[in-house]
Design a protein around this motif. Structure first.
Motif, PDB file in Angstrom:
ATOM      1  N   ILE A 269       9.486 -33.912 -16.074  1.00  0.00           N
ATOM      2  CA  ILE A 269       8.033 -33.740 -15.941  1.00  0.00           C
ATOM      3  C   ILE A 269       7.516 -34.332 -14.634  1.00  0.00           C
ATOM      4  CG2 ILE A 269       7.270 -35.878 -17.078  1.00  0.00           C
ATOM      5  CD1 ILE A 269       5.220 -34.016 -18.599  1.00  0.00           C
ATOM      6  N   PHE A 270       8.179 -35.375 -14.121  1.00  0.00           N
ATOM      7  CA  PHE A 270       7.745 -36.006 -12.873  1.00  0.00           C
ATOM      8  C   PHE A 270       8.589 -35.603 -11.663  1.00  0.00           C
ATOM      9  CE2 PHE A 270       5.956 -39.587 -15.619  1.00  0.00           C
ATOM     10  CZ  PHE A 270       4.643 -39.244 -15.360  1.00  0.00           C
TER      11      PHE A 270
ATOM     12  N   GLU B 130       3.138 -37.420 -20.966  1.00  0.00           N
ATOM     13  CA  GLU B 130       4.484 -37.929 -20.726  1.00  0.00           C
ATOM     14  C   GLU B 130       5.114 -38.537 -21.969  1.00  0.00           C
ATOM     15  OE1 GLU B 130       2.174 -37.256 -17.316  1.00  0.00           O
ATOM     16  OE2 GLU B 130       1.770 -38.770 -18.861  1.00  0.00           O
TER      17      GLU B 130
ATOM     18  N   ALA C 129       9.494 -29.775 -20.603  1.00  0.00           N
ATOM     19  CA  ALA C 129       8.489 -30.365 -19.710  1.00  0.00           C
ATOM     20  C   ALA C 129       7.716 -29.288 -18.962  1.00  0.00           C
ATOM     21  CB  ALA C 129       9.164 -31.314 -18.723  1.00  0.00           C
TER      22      ALA C 129
ATOM     23  N   PHE D 233       1.136 -43.065 -20.241  1.00  0.00           N
ATOM     24  CA  PHE D 233       1.659 -42.926 -18.884  1.00  0.00           C
ATOM     25  C   PHE D 233       0.540 -42.563 -17.915  1.00  0.00           C
ATOM     26  CE2 PHE D 233       6.031 -42.899 -20.286  1.00  0.00           C
ATOM     27  CZ  PHE D 233       6.756 -43.178 -19.147  1.00  0.00           C
TER      28      PHE D 233
ATOM     29  N   GLU E 242      -5.901 -35.427 -18.133  1.00  0.00           N
ATOM     30  CA  GLU E 242      -4.973 -36.448 -17.652  1.00  0.00           C
ATOM     31  C   GLU E 242      -5.565 -37.295 -16.530  1.00  0.00           C
ATOM     32  OE1 GLU E 242      -0.598 -34.522 -17.958  1.00  0.00           O
ATOM     33  OE2 GLU E 242      -2.093 -33.294 -16.922  1.00  0.00           O
TER      34      GLU E 242
ATOM     35  N   GLY F  73      -2.136 -38.815 -21.661  1.00  0.00           N
ATOM     36  CA  GLY F  73      -1.112 -38.190 -20.839  1.00  0.00           C
ATOM     37  C   GLY F  73      -0.117 -37.403 -21.662  1.00  0.00           C
TER      38      GLY F  73
ATOM     39  N   LYS G 166       3.652 -28.622 -19.345  1.00  0.00           N
ATOM     40  CA  LYS G 166       2.750 -28.673 -18.198  1.00  0.00           C
ATOM     41  C   LYS G 166       2.005 -27.355 -18.011  1.00  0.00           C
ATOM     42  CE  LYS G 166       4.177 -30.634 -14.388  1.00  0.00           C
ATOM     43  NZ  LYS G 166       5.053 -31.033 -13.258  1.00  0.00           N
TER      44      LYS G 166
ATOM     45  N   VAL H 245       8.519 -37.367 -23.750  1.00  0.00           N
ATOM     46  CA  VAL H 245       9.630 -38.305 -23.933  1.00  0.00           C
ATOM     47  C   VAL H 245      10.128 -38.240 -25.369  1.00  0.00           C
ATOM     48  CG1 VAL H 245      10.246 -40.752 -24.019  1.00  0.00           C
ATOM     49  CG2 VAL H 245       9.024 -39.858 -22.050  1.00  0.00           C
TER      50      VAL H 245
ATOM     51  N   ILE I 280      11.452 -37.700 -18.506  1.00  0.00           N
ATOM     52  CA  ILE I 280      10.768 -38.319 -17.362  1.00  0.00           C
ATOM     53  C   ILE I 280      11.159 -37.612 -16.073  1.00  0.00           C
ATOM     54  CG2 ILE I 280      10.555 -40.434 -16.004  1.00  0.00           C
ATOM     55  CD1 ILE I 280       9.097 -40.595 -18.624  1.00  0.00           C
TER      56      ILE I 280
END
Length: 595
Positions: A172-173, A132, A39, A352, A292, A130, A43, A136, A169
């Motif tokens: 990355i978040f 995400e 992740a 996402f 994004e 996105g 990014k 995933v 998840i």
């Protein structure tokens, strides 16, 4: 693997020393580290490419490079997938759902890196999707392949796929609770004492690694300067309904546009030209569609509306109250086309970020319009932008808990927990009236391949249709005499006999009970032919029919055995209730036992 290799010796040592349930916890910890690393890499790659391309953009002038960058991005990504990966890597979450539903939980090794490369190029160059969903899929591939590397059993592989998705998840978040809830709601894995601990370990590990390398601050800087009042709950309920309708629009239009791209079949260049032209035109007119869209979310959550029209032909409308509404309203309508064009034209990305983006805009527009009227209560536009993010995500993904916890963890907006729940539930109920399945799962649901929380339906989904077909029935032809039929009966252990023509097409069946009164009368052996005493089958099962529909057919016909044919009517075998029940018990014990 050679018996003298160190890895083989390690596997033997592990089997003799570490219990399976303890080793699963170790592997889930490794999955957490690897998914967080993936992740962070993804990014950073996206941000590096975006910075490299847009560092010299002038905020108050139209940048014609917006016409070029997205097209280059989806072209490079499409060529990479076509000639390097040579496999479909789009719709990452759907691929995970399919792998789980087939009880294989085997995700190809290239997915560990291919989605990262393709999505970073796509989004870095401005693709309106996105990162995400690709991460995933990357996380699920990491879990699946680590499990296979350590020779884990099938049931554990399914759990490790879920661990990889949860870690992705969370990583990355920086949202460990959202990672856990996502696996339950979207991937539909049931929590047992065996599965909850590995999922937690992976989520917490991934989030911790992200904290270490990217800091502990939330992904979006949000400070609640206006306290939420209970009197605003009716407005929150209305926002939930509005977000549900926006989710429905996004889902329906996304399906429609993807269908248009599928009409081009395998023609890469036609898809690219259509997708590239659509995407570049939309981004040129509406620059916030570039990438994004997290910059736009940041502007709206902090009340910095002036920056929304930078680099656009609408720059002169920055100070207009209704100018911002019209501009964002058009973006709300066009975002789905930009996202579809990105993926349809050869890019790689997920929904996402688009759902968060649309939700933020929807919440802001709702509050901004409401505040214009003197007879309504004042609504905090940034608070409602935050609530809208949870609403649209919950509606699009059919995952209200994921929407609540993800937005709370993304922004630190825990003080808005009650309105977040109200908006998410309202949006979910609204879209559920029109669409029973999420954008991720509707295709699998149509094929009967979707795993659900309903245990009976889940087991039926996991059953392999091919393994249930019994092929040891003796076939007969309609021209055979009763004497020939008696010889076939003598060789068979069954009391049902399919009648087929010379092409193998099923014409009917012969039931032993129907000819018992004449089969012991030799004087009739040459008088009767099979075509005289055969009967039609109560029903025919077409191969690849969903198991739930097959069981409904058995219930409707009250039959215990039904013939199976292919799409052209050729006989393939029989299915029996007893065989299905035996297989059902095996899958139930193997998959859902909680030891």
């Amino acid at each position: 693997m050679a018996k003298n290799s160190w890895f083989y010796k390690f596997l033997l040592w592990r089997e003799n020393t570490i219990k399976e349930k303890h080793f699963v916890l170790i592997v889930s910890f490794l999955v957490g580290i690897c998914t967080a690393a993936s992740a962070i890499i993804l990014k950073n790659l996206i941000h590096w490419i975006q910075h490299l391309l847009s560092v010299n953009f002038d905020a108050d002038q139209v940048n014609y490079l917006y016409l070029l960058y997205p097209v280059v991005g989806i072209l490079l990504s499409g060529l990479f997938v076509k000639y390097v990966v040579r496999d479909d890597i789009s719709h990452g979450v759907t691929k995970i759902l399919y792998a789980i539903s087939q009880r294989k939980s085997r995700i190809k090794l290239h997915n560990v890196w291919s989605s990262t490369v393709a999505s970073s190029v796509t989004i870095g160059f401005g693709g309106s999707v996105g990162a995400e969903a690709p991460i995933v899929l990357t996380g699920a591939a990491i879990g699946s392949n680590l499990g296979r590397l350590f020779r884990m059993e099938q049931k554990t592989l399914m759990l490790l796929v879920g661990c990889g998705a949860a870690g992705a998840i969370a990583g990355i978040f920086k949202a460990p609770i959202a990672g856990l809830v996502f696996v339950i709601e979207v991937l539909m894995l049931d929590l047992t004492m065996t599965s909850v601990l590995p999922l937690l370990i992976t989520s917490v590990t991934a989030a911790t690694v992200s904290y270490i390398f990217t800091g502990t601050e939330a992904m979006f800087q949000f400070s609640q300067t206006e306290v939420f009042a209970i009197e605003r709950i009716p407005y929150v309920i209305l926002l939930g309904i509005f977000c549900g309708l926006v989710s429905l629009y996004f889902t329906r239009v996304m399906n429609w546009t993807e269908g248009k791209f599928r009409q081009y079949g395998t023609s890469f260049w036609r898809k690219f030209l259509m997708g590239g032209a659509t995407l570049s035109l939309l981004i040129f007119i509406f620059p916030p569609l570039y990438g994004e869209g997290y910059d736009t979310i940041g502007f709206l959550l902090n009340g910095q509306f002036a920056g929304l029209m930078d680099n656009s032909m609408f720059y002169s409308l920055n100070d207009s109250y209704f100018g911002i509404i019209i501009f964002l309203g058009l973006i709300l309508l066009m975002k789905v086309f930009a996202s579809s064009a990105t993926n349809g034209g050869g890019g790689c990305g997920g929904i996402f970020a688009p759902s968060l983006y649309l939700g933020c805009i929807a919440g802001f527009i709702f509050a901004h319009i409401s505040n214009y009227f003197p007879f309504t209560m004042y609504l905090s536009e940034k608070n409602f932008a935050l609530l809208g993010m949870a609403g649209v995500m919950s509606g699009v993904m059919h995952a209200p808990l994921t929407g609540v916890f993800l937005i709370a963890e993304l922004t630190g907006g825990y003080d808005l927990f009650l309105p977040l729940m109200i908006v998410s539930i309202g949006s979910y109920i609204t879209i559920l009236m029109f669409e029973p399945h999420s954008l991720y799962s509707m295709r699998l649901a149509q094929k009967g391949e979707l795993l659900t929380h309903h245990k009976d339906k889940a087991v039926l989904t996991l059953l392999s249709t091919d393994s249930i077909i019994e092929r040891d029935f003796q076939t007969v032809s309609p021209e055979m005499t009763l004497g020939d039929m008696v010889k076939v009966i003598a060789r068979s252990s069954r009391n049902v006999f399919p009648v087929v023509d010379e092409r193998g097409v099923l014409l009917g069946i012969v039931l032993l009970d129907n000819i018992r009164n004449i089969m012991f009368r030799p004087e009739l052996y040459n008088r009767f032919r099979v075509s005289k005493f055969m009967v039609s089958a109560p029903a025919k099962i077409v191969v690849n029919t969903p198991m739930e529909q097959i069981m409904q057919t058995f219930d409707d016909t009250k039959a215990w055995n039904l013939p199976v044919v292919d799409e052209t009517g050729r006989y393939m075998g029989f299915m029996s209730k007893s065989k299905i029940f035996n297989s059902y018990r095996e899958v139930l014990v193997d998959t859902f036992s909680g030891d």
